[in-house]
Each structure stands twice: as C-alpha cells, then as structure tokens.
Scaffold this motif. Structure first.
Motif, mmCIF file in Angstrom:
data_model
loop_
_atom_site.group_PDB
_atom_site.id
_atom_site.type_symbol
_atom_site.label_atom_id
_atom_site.label_comp_id
_atom_site.label_asym_id
_atom_site.label_seq_id
_atom_site.Cartn_x
_atom_site.Cartn_y
_atom_site.Cartn_z
ATOM 1 N N GLN A 26 -4.663 -0.940 13.030
ATOM 2 C CA GLN A 26 -6.004 -0.852 13.615
ATOM 3 C C GLN A 26 -6.914 -1.919 13.032
ATOM 4 O O GLN A 26 -7.644 -2.611 13.743
ATOM 5 C CB GLN A 26 -6.603 0.530 13.323
ATOM 6 N N PHE A 27 -6.820 -2.054 11.708
ATOM 7 C CA PHE A 27 -7.659 -3.026 11.019
ATOM 8 C C PHE A 27 -7.345 -4.442 11.512
ATOM 9 O O PHE A 27 -8.246 -5.226 11.814
ATOM 10 C CB PHE A 27 -7.429 -2.925 9.503
ATOM 11 N N SER A 43 2.646 10.058 5.280
ATOM 12 C CA SER A 43 1.624 9.224 4.645
ATOM 13 C C SER A 43 1.859 7.746 4.950
ATOM 14 O O SER A 43 0.907 6.992 5.146
ATOM 15 C CB SER A 43 1.608 9.470 3.136
ATOM 16 N N VAL A 92 0.822 4.321 -2.577
ATOM 17 C CA VAL A 92 0.705 5.721 -2.150
ATOM 18 C C VAL A 92 1.854 6.529 -2.734
ATOM 19 O O VAL A 92 1.653 7.619 -3.280
ATOM 20 C CB VAL A 92 0.699 5.812 -0.608
ATOM 21 N N MET A 95 5.368 15.217 -4.170
ATOM 22 C CA MET A 95 5.298 15.514 -2.740
ATOM 23 C C MET A 95 6.094 14.487 -1.925
ATOM 24 O O MET A 95 5.616 13.951 -0.943
ATOM 25 C CB MET A 95 3.845 15.501 -2.265
ATOM 26 N N ILE A 135 0.831 -1.211 0.000
ATOM 27 C CA ILE A 135 0.000 0.000 0.000
ATOM 28 C C ILE A 135 0.865 1.260 0.000
ATOM 29 O O ILE A 135 0.568 2.236 -0.692
ATOM 30 C CB ILE A 135 -0.974 -0.020 1.190
ATOM 31 N N TYR A 186 8.250 14.796 0.112
ATOM 32 C CA TYR A 186 8.500 15.177 1.518
ATOM 33 C C TYR A 186 7.408 14.678 2.451
ATOM 34 O O TYR A 186 7.586 14.668 3.656
ATOM 35 C CB TYR A 186 8.652 16.702 1.640
ATOM 36 N N LEU A 187 6.275 14.252 1.906
ATOM 37 C CA LEU A 187 5.194 13.748 2.764
ATOM 38 C C LEU A 187 5.272 12.229 2.946
ATOM 39 O O LEU A 187 4.362 11.625 3.502
ATOM 40 C CB LEU A 187 3.836 14.115 2.173
ATOM 41 N N ILE A 238 0.276 8.719 -5.631
ATOM 42 C CA ILE A 238 -0.083 10.013 -5.036
ATOM 43 C C ILE A 238 1.132 10.923 -4.897
ATOM 44 O O ILE A 238 1.156 12.034 -5.423
ATOM 45 C CB ILE A 238 -0.760 9.819 -3.660
ATOM 46 N N LEU A 239 2.143 10.436 -4.205
ATOM 47 C CA LEU A 239 3.256 11.325 -3.872
ATOM 48 C C LEU A 239 4.092 11.702 -5.089
ATOM 49 O O LEU A 239 4.366 12.875 -5.317
ATOM 50 C CB LEU A 239 4.137 10.674 -2.797
ATOM 51 N N LEU A 262 0.538 6.958 8.298
ATOM 52 C CA LEU A 262 -0.926 6.893 8.216
ATOM 53 C C LEU A 262 -1.364 5.512 7.737
ATOM 54 O O LEU A 262 -2.245 4.877 8.326
ATOM 55 C CB LEU A 262 -1.420 7.980 7.253
ATOM 56 N N VAL A 263 -0.716 5.025 6.685
ATOM 57 C CA VAL A 263 -1.041 3.706 6.136
ATOM 58 C C VAL A 263 -0.846 2.628 7.194
ATOM 59 O O VAL A 263 -1.714 1.778 7.422
ATOM 60 C CB VAL A 263 -0.149 3.403 4.906
ATOM 61 N N LEU A 283 2.338 14.044 -7.761
ATOM 62 C CA LEU A 283 2.119 15.383 -7.219
ATOM 63 C C LEU A 283 3.418 16.011 -6.734
ATOM 64 O O LEU A 283 3.419 17.105 -6.183
ATOM 65 C CB LEU A 283 1.110 15.324 -6.058
ATOM 66 N N ALA A 311 -3.394 2.754 10.152
ATOM 67 C CA ALA A 311 -4.715 2.264 9.760
ATOM 68 C C ALA A 311 -4.704 0.749 9.630
ATOM 69 O O ALA A 311 -5.616 0.060 10.088
ATOM 70 C CB ALA A 311 -5.133 2.908 8.436
#
Lengths: 287, 198
Positions: free
Chosen positions: B86-87, B76, B59, B69, B55, B71-72, B63-64, B79-80, B67, B83
């Motif tokens: 938690q799952f 991110s 991402v 990005m 995943i 540096y994020l 996404i990164l 975050l993955v 765009l 989550a």
C-alpha cells in the motif's frame, strides 16, 4: 494469557501500520481534478484508443488539462462532446459534428485494371510492401480489406466490386481504418462535407487513363467552373476546400471522368457505399 | 561478507524464486509483455521483498518469538506485506505516475505475490540474522527480476514469431517459462560456497 498477547500484539501491529499508511496518504496525496472522473463517467468506456490517448481515462485527463478538445472522443460523437462541454463549462463548437469514414477511391474491379495477380498475404499493408499490390494505379484501393479488419465497430465490409464500404449507422468516425490504410485513401468527413473528389491519384492524366477509367486526370475543369473558387489542383489532383464548398453540384456535373460525387445527392440518402452509385451511373442521374 | 555473497547467489540464481521455486508466477506471466514494465515491476518487487524481509524478521524476532506466538507468523507477515505494498503504491502514485500506470493492477497484486511471503518465511526457516534476511530478500527480488526481464525480452521477440494459433498467448508463455526453468536448472550444480572462496 497467550490469547491476550496475540490479540494485543497483532492489534498493535495493525494500528501501527494503519497510522503509518494514514500519514503516508497525506504526505503522498495527489491532487486530482474532480472533472477527470466526471468525464470518464461520460465517455463510452470502450478504451478503443481512437482518440490517440491511452484509453478513456487518458483522454479524460487530457481534456481536463486542456490538452485535448471536448470533442476529442470520436466514438462518442456530439452527444458525448456536449456532455463533456457541460462538465468543462465551455460550449461545443460547430466541429463537434460527427464524422464518417469515406473511401476516396472508385477504382472498382471493372474500372481499375490489375497488372498482375497478387497471391501474397491478404493484407493491404503486406501487398503495398511487396511490389505495391496488383492494382495498376499506385494510389488506389488495394481491396484486400485491411480497413475492414481494422474497424472495431464492424462498420465496414468489402463490396462485390472489390472496394470497402462504410455503414454510416455503425461508423463512429474513430479513424482506425484511416490509420490502417497504407495508401491513405480513407478520410473522415461530416455529413455536410458530401462533395468529394473520389480519387487520390497524383499521377498525370494519361497515366491515370491507362490504369483507371474513373480516376482524377487533373484536367482542371472543376477548378475553372467552381463558382466559389474552392477547388484547387494539387499535383494533378483536384482538392475541394470543404469549409467553403456550397455543394452547388457544378463540379459533379462538369467532371469528365465523374470522379467528383455529391454523396448527399445519391437517391435514398448516402449509405457511405461510395462507389456503387458511381458504378451504376446513379450519381450522374442524381446530380 | 562471504556468507552474504553465498546467500545472494543462492537466492538469486541457484534457488531462483520464479524458475526454481516457482513462486510469484502470477505477475511473472502478467507483466511480462514488455521489458520496460517488467523492469519496473521487478524494481517494485526488489523493494518490497527487501523491506518485507527486514520488517518480517523484526516482527518474528521482536514480537512473535518472545511471546511464543510462532503460529501467528503467516498472519503477521501478510499484514506487513500488505501495508508495505500500500505504501509503495502511494509512493509511486506521487513520484512516478508513469510506472504506477504501467504496473496497473499488478502493483496491488504484489500483496498476494507468494514470492514475497515465501522469502519472508524462508528467511526465518533458514535462521538468518537481520542483515542476512535483508540481503536474502533483495537477492530473491533480483533473481525474480532477472527471470521476468529475460522472459519479457523473449516474449517481445516471440510476438513476431509464427506461433501456431492454439499456442498463442499464455500457452507459449508457460512453455517458455518451463524452458527457462530448465536453463536455470544448470545453476543447481553450482557450488556457490567454493566459488566465493569459502
């Protein structure tokens, strides 16, 4: 522009994962008995495991599912049992009475002979494994204090006579010492079950006489004299049925070796010392 | 295919996450009291690492990178991973309450397990494609699992050993980890590419 991109993409990711987790929470939701949390709140929370379940939460689940009785927590005693009974909507039966550890052996240093000098690990279990310990009596207290160390509440201590003592003020009746004693000498008794045969020896009378001056010789005098007929002789050892015992004191009086004691009739109230009174001859006077 | 084998052996043995890169030390020390819970933990880690690798690769590349990005990346990826953990926690609670209880506090701790974030970032740095990243994640998890299961077995035996008082518990565990790491150093001279016939 890149800032907006960053905010939007991360926000979208967060929302996506949030939504997924929300759905998963519904799909994988576990129905939990609300009483479990209530019972956990009431329990002492020491997670001592004395109940036989993995910690207080384990016992709470067992009580809520009916697998364990409401007085399943030996540490919390009657107060906790009553609270749990309220939560479960049942009444607490008479067996909610608190229990205390009782060392059922009077074979102190001067009463029971030692057949050799034990120099091994200072642990009853080790002594029991290596030659059965120094005591001549193979049923009696080894006196190395394994029960004292096992007590999580500091309620036990070794007396000068070589026998462990119980402080009823501190004893919670958790039964850790019962499990720790390799000879099974310690048992749990309520305050009312005060008349006890303070011996565990199944040896025949003459053999007991050889190694201990205060051991049960299996003579059967108590059995014959008990007005309630609640004493039986099992393998040369008197056994009192506590549920029928009226604490009349006849057996205490008649026992020729004085190994039956009414702990409640010891002057000043029994401190669970079990033995000091007997060796001082006070039990005799008290009865 | 051979390429994947190389990644598998490299990530699992030569660059073992625990014993070579020293990542994921917290659960390694914490959940290694019993082989059984250690096995459960390593299963959870294998699963999280594989999923997180795949995943996080998506991402990064969907996404990164478009765009611009990069540096994020850390934010991110965390975050993955959070989550995912938690799952998995929900999943285990429902389907395997025993394992859920055995893992206890260490399951949510996978969230902050640096090995998981580590493998995700290493995958990107190595320039793996999606399949390679997933295999790399699984291999890293397996390698970590191998280390913790070995370690748990050693600790089970150590419980009966006459360890000096001052060394009991964590000190001896850390020393053992060091020795295990030295043993795994033997793999570093291992030419994986030649072994698989490349």
């Amino acid at each position: 522009m890149s800032t907006v991109n960053a905010i939007l993409s991360m926000g979208a990711l967060g929302l996506l994962f949030g939504a997924l987790l929300g759905v998963a929470d519904k799909v994988f939701s576990v129905e939990k008995d609300p009483r479990i949390d209530q019972i956990i709140d009431v329990l002492p929370g020491a997670n001592c495991g004395a109940c036989g379940y993995p910690g207080c939460s384990g016992l709470a689940e067992a009580i809520a599912s009916g697998a364990a009785p409401v007085d399943g927590c030996p540490v919390g005693k009657k107060r906790v049992a009553d609270l749990i009974a309220d939560i479960m909507g049942v009444s607490c039966e008479s067996d909610c009475e608190p229990k205390y550890a009782r060392v059922l052996c009077l074979g102190s240093k001067d009463k029971a002979i030692e057949v050799f000098k034990y120099e091994g690990i200072r642990d009853c279990r080790a002594a029991e494994l290596s030659g059965g310990g120094a005591k001549g009596c193979t049923y009696g207290c080894l006196g190395l204090g394994t029960c004292v160390e096992a007590c999580p509440f500091g309620a036990m201590y070794m007396g000068d006579d070589g026998l462990p003592k119980v402080d009823d003020e501190l004893c919670t009746g958790c039964g850790k010492c019962v499990a720790a004693c390799p000879r099974g000498i310690i048992e749990l008794r309520t305050k009312n079950e005060s008349v006890n045969v303070m011996c565990k020896s199944h040896a025949r009378g003459p053999e007991v006489k050889k190694v201990c001056s205060i051991g049960c010789i299996g003579c059967g005098i108590c059995v014959r004299n008990c007005p309630e007929k609640c004493i039986t002789m099992e393998d040369n050892l008197a056994r009192i049925d506590n549920s029928r015992c009226t604490r009349c004191g006849v057996c205490v009086e008649k026992c020729p070796v004085k190994c039956i004691i009414d702990l409640a009739k010891v002057p000043g109230g029994c401190q669970g010392c079990l033995g000091e009174c007997a060796s001082a001859g006070e039990a005799q006077a008290a009865s | 295919m051979k390429n994947l084998l190389v990644i598998l052996f490299t990530q699992a043995l030569v660059n073992n996450f625990m014993l070579s890169r020293i990542l994921g030390a917290c659960p390694f020390i914490g959940v290694s009291q019993q082989v059984e819970t250690a096995t459960g933990m390593s299963m959870a880690v294998v699963f999280v690492m594989t999923m997180a690798s795949a995943i996080s690769w998506l991402v990064q590349n969907l996404i990164l990178n478009p765009l611009n990005m990069g540096y994020l990346q850390t934010v991110s990826f965390i975050l993955v991973i959070a989550a995912l953990v938690q799952f998995i926690e929900m999943f285990l609670k429902k389907n395997s309450p025993g394992l859920y209880k055995a893992l206890g506090i260490y399951l949510p701790l996978i969230t902050t397990n640096c090995a998981v974030l580590g493998v995700a970032i290493i995958n990107i740095n190595e320039g793996y494609n999606l399949v390679e990243a997933a295999v790399s994640g699984a291999a890293a998890g397996l390698g970590w699992g191998l280390a913790i299961v070995l370690f748990a077995a050693i600790r089970e035996r150590m419980r009966l050993a006459p360890i000096p008082k001052c060394m009991e518990g964590f000190p001896i565990a850390l020393v053992t980890t060091g020795l295990l790491a030295m043993a795994f150093l033997g793999f570093s001279g291992f030419d994986v590419a030649r072994f698989v016939g490349m």
